[in-house]
Design an enzyme around this catalytic site. Structure first.
Site, mmCIF file in Angstrom:
data_model
loop_
_atom_site.group_PDB
_atom_site.id
_atom_site.type_symbol
_atom_site.label_atom_id
_atom_site.label_comp_id
_atom_site.label_asym_id
_atom_site.label_seq_id
_atom_site.Cartn_x
_atom_site.Cartn_y
_atom_site.Cartn_z
ATOM 1 N N CYS A 199 0.800 -1.230 0.000
ATOM 2 C CA CYS A 199 0.000 0.000 0.000
ATOM 3 C C CYS A 199 0.829 1.274 0.000
ATOM 4 O O CYS A 199 0.608 2.172 -0.823
ATOM 5 C CB CYS A 199 -0.933 -0.001 1.210
ATOM 6 S SG CYS A 199 -2.101 -1.381 1.233
ATOM 7 N N HIS A 202 -3.431 6.612 3.284
ATOM 8 C CA HIS A 202 -2.325 5.834 3.849
ATOM 9 C C HIS A 202 -1.011 6.598 3.762
ATOM 10 O O HIS A 202 0.007 6.100 3.271
ATOM 11 C CB HIS A 202 -2.217 4.461 3.176
ATOM 12 C CG HIS A 202 -1.621 3.429 4.086
ATOM 13 N ND1 HIS A 202 -1.780 2.080 3.870
ATOM 14 C CD2 HIS A 202 -0.882 3.532 5.219
ATOM 15 C CE1 HIS A 202 -1.162 1.407 4.821
ATOM 16 N NE2 HIS A 202 -0.600 2.272 5.643
#
Length: 483
Positions: free
Chosen positions: A58, A109
């Protein structure tokens, strides 16, 4: 002034998913997964069949997306939380410079969690992040406070409610349907808040909306009706190559977050059901968002880009999750629809990477692509010969060179090499590293990797050969230390 069909810069809707394989769409030929809205989008746009992520987890994947840089330039070559994101050029920042009203809904994120990264506003939902949930995290950085979806869910169900109520871990192969009303699911929330943005936006400006969905990243918890699509199907089983590590599966396959998946075939079937259910639920919600564009009368002047940060191995070759250099992990979906000059229904096999999104958007906005960006605008026929990818991580730490027709992999700890003929063996069933007919080609790709790694601080090469056993890093040393 308020009619967004006026002749002006196009609006841009960027639909981002997390952990979606490039082959998990009907239009990509998947035998089981049903994605009518994504199939429609691809049929009315350009479907890129050779899109990849250069660092398949991610954080580093999203860093390439937001900065337009190669991993050796943005500095994230593995997964590490709580490292500050300070980049002079960002995707949203460039869009704002070009007159766009910018909004993200869903997953970012980044660090700090509320880092705007150039957006005018963010409604945040990062999913369950362990590093931001423990008791040592400062109040303003704790997900229960900083994450808008988690905060909202508690206003709906009570202070003690959480996404963990279903008993699923965020990296697990376990699966079960969502236990609350469908409207409370994070996938629905991203759609709801994205549609609300269309209502309240500044209509004097073109918009850049990033609808950033967490699913189909685990937990595999779509609403019941989407599980029902797959429960009684005879699903295609995960592919197992002649090189797959069954010993690792037998050793780790009882751990619910094992990088092998489960040793129990029925639990892996349940994982497939849950994963595909999450994709069909996501597809359904994308359909809602596309309908909202039409109802708002701006669909004709809105370019739509769809992609994912990385894939999901889903039991292929006794592997699970991501970070490895195999197709399930690194091959991602990519669709661009309604872009000026692009012919609807086109299939493009050019090598594309997440770093290409930023320059593509800047060109759509009529701006100048920053000189320091490594990506290439997808609005032109810019043919790469290869892509270099990598991901650090102990015995799974790897480097790879992928082309349209083949792939060379090197594991940094052990020095193990693999070679796959993607043109004749797209499922990577045979490791051809020892096949005599490919030795010249393997040597050529190895030299490319040596050249790519030359001068890197880890010391993976002396410029002549690859050197295994060197210390791996998740972040290169020019980045600030994690807090």
């Amino acid at each position: 002034m308020g009619d967004c069909t006026e002749k002006r810069k196009p609006n841009i809707l960027f639909i981002m998913t997390d952990q979606m394989r490039g082959d998990c769409m009907g239009i990509a030929g998947h035998p089981d997964v049903k994605t009518p809205y994504l199939d429609h989008l691809a049929s009315s746009g350009v479907h890129y069949t050779n899109a990849y992520t250069a660092c398949p987890s991610c954080i580093p994947a999203r860093c390439a997306l937001h900065t337009g840089l190669k991993q050796e330039h943005h500095g994230r070559v593995g997964y590490q939380d709580r490292v500050p994101w300070n980049y002079p050029v960002t995707m949203a920042g460039e869009m704002a410079k070009n007159g766009y009203y910018t909004q993200c809904v869903g997953k970012m994120h980044v660090h700090p969690l509320r880092n705007l990264m150039g957006f005018h506003n963010i409604e945040l939902h990062d999913g369950y992040l362990h590093a931001y949930r423990n008791g040592k995290v400062p109040y303003a950085e704790n997900q229960r406070v900083a994450d808008d979806y988690f905060y909202w869910l508690k206003t709906q169900l009570g202070i003690d409610r959480d996404v963990t109520d279903g008993g699923l871990e965020c990296n697990s192969f376990t699966a079960r349907p969502w236990m609350y009303e469908e409207r409370l699911h994070p996938t629905n929330w991203v759609t709801d808040r994205s549609i609300d943005f269309l209502r309240r936006r500044d209509r004097s400006k073109p918009f850049f909306l990033m609808a950033s969905y967490l699913r189909p990243h685990p937990p595999f918890d779509a609403p019941e009706c989407f599980f029902e699509l797959y429960r009684n199907q005879e699903l295609t089983r995960p592919v197992i190559g002649d090189w797959a590590d069954r010993e690792r599966l037998m050793r780790l396959g009882r751990l619910t977050d094992a990088d092998t998946g489960s040793v129990d075939p029925e639990l892996m079937r349940q994982a497939q059901i849950g994963y595909y259910a999450c994709i069909s639920h996501l597809d359904n919600q994308i359909g809602r968002l596309l309908d909202a564009l039409r109802d708002d009368n701006c669909n004709q002047n809105t370019v739509i880009i769809f992609t994912s940060d990385h894939g999901e191995l889903l039991g292929d070759h006794y592997t699970f999750r991501k970070t490895r250099p195999y197709q399930g992990s690194i091959h991602i979906p990519l669709i661009i629809a309604n872009a000026p000059g692009m012919k609807p229904g086109t299939v493009c096999d050019s090598l594309a990477e997440l770093r290409d999104i930023l320059p593509t958007m800047v060109e759509l906005a009529g701006g100048d692509i920053p000189a320091e960006v490594d990506g290439i605008s997808l609005l032109h026929d810019n043919e790469r010969e290869y892509l270099h990818g990598e991901h650090s991580g102990g015995d799974l730490g790897n480097q790879y060179i992928v082309t349209k027709g083949d792939k060379y992999c090197w594991f940094m700890e052990s020095g193990r090499e693999q070679y796959f003929r993607l043109d004749t063996d797209p499922q990577e069933l045979h490791d051809a590293i020892a096949d005599p007919e490919y030795q010249e080609r393997i040597a050529f790709l190895r030299r490319i990797l040596i050249e790519e790694l030359k001068g890197r601080e880890e010391g993976y090469t002396d410029g002549v050969r690859l050197i295994p056993g060197k210390g791996q890093r998740s972040c290169l040393s020019f980045l600030p230390l994690a807090d």
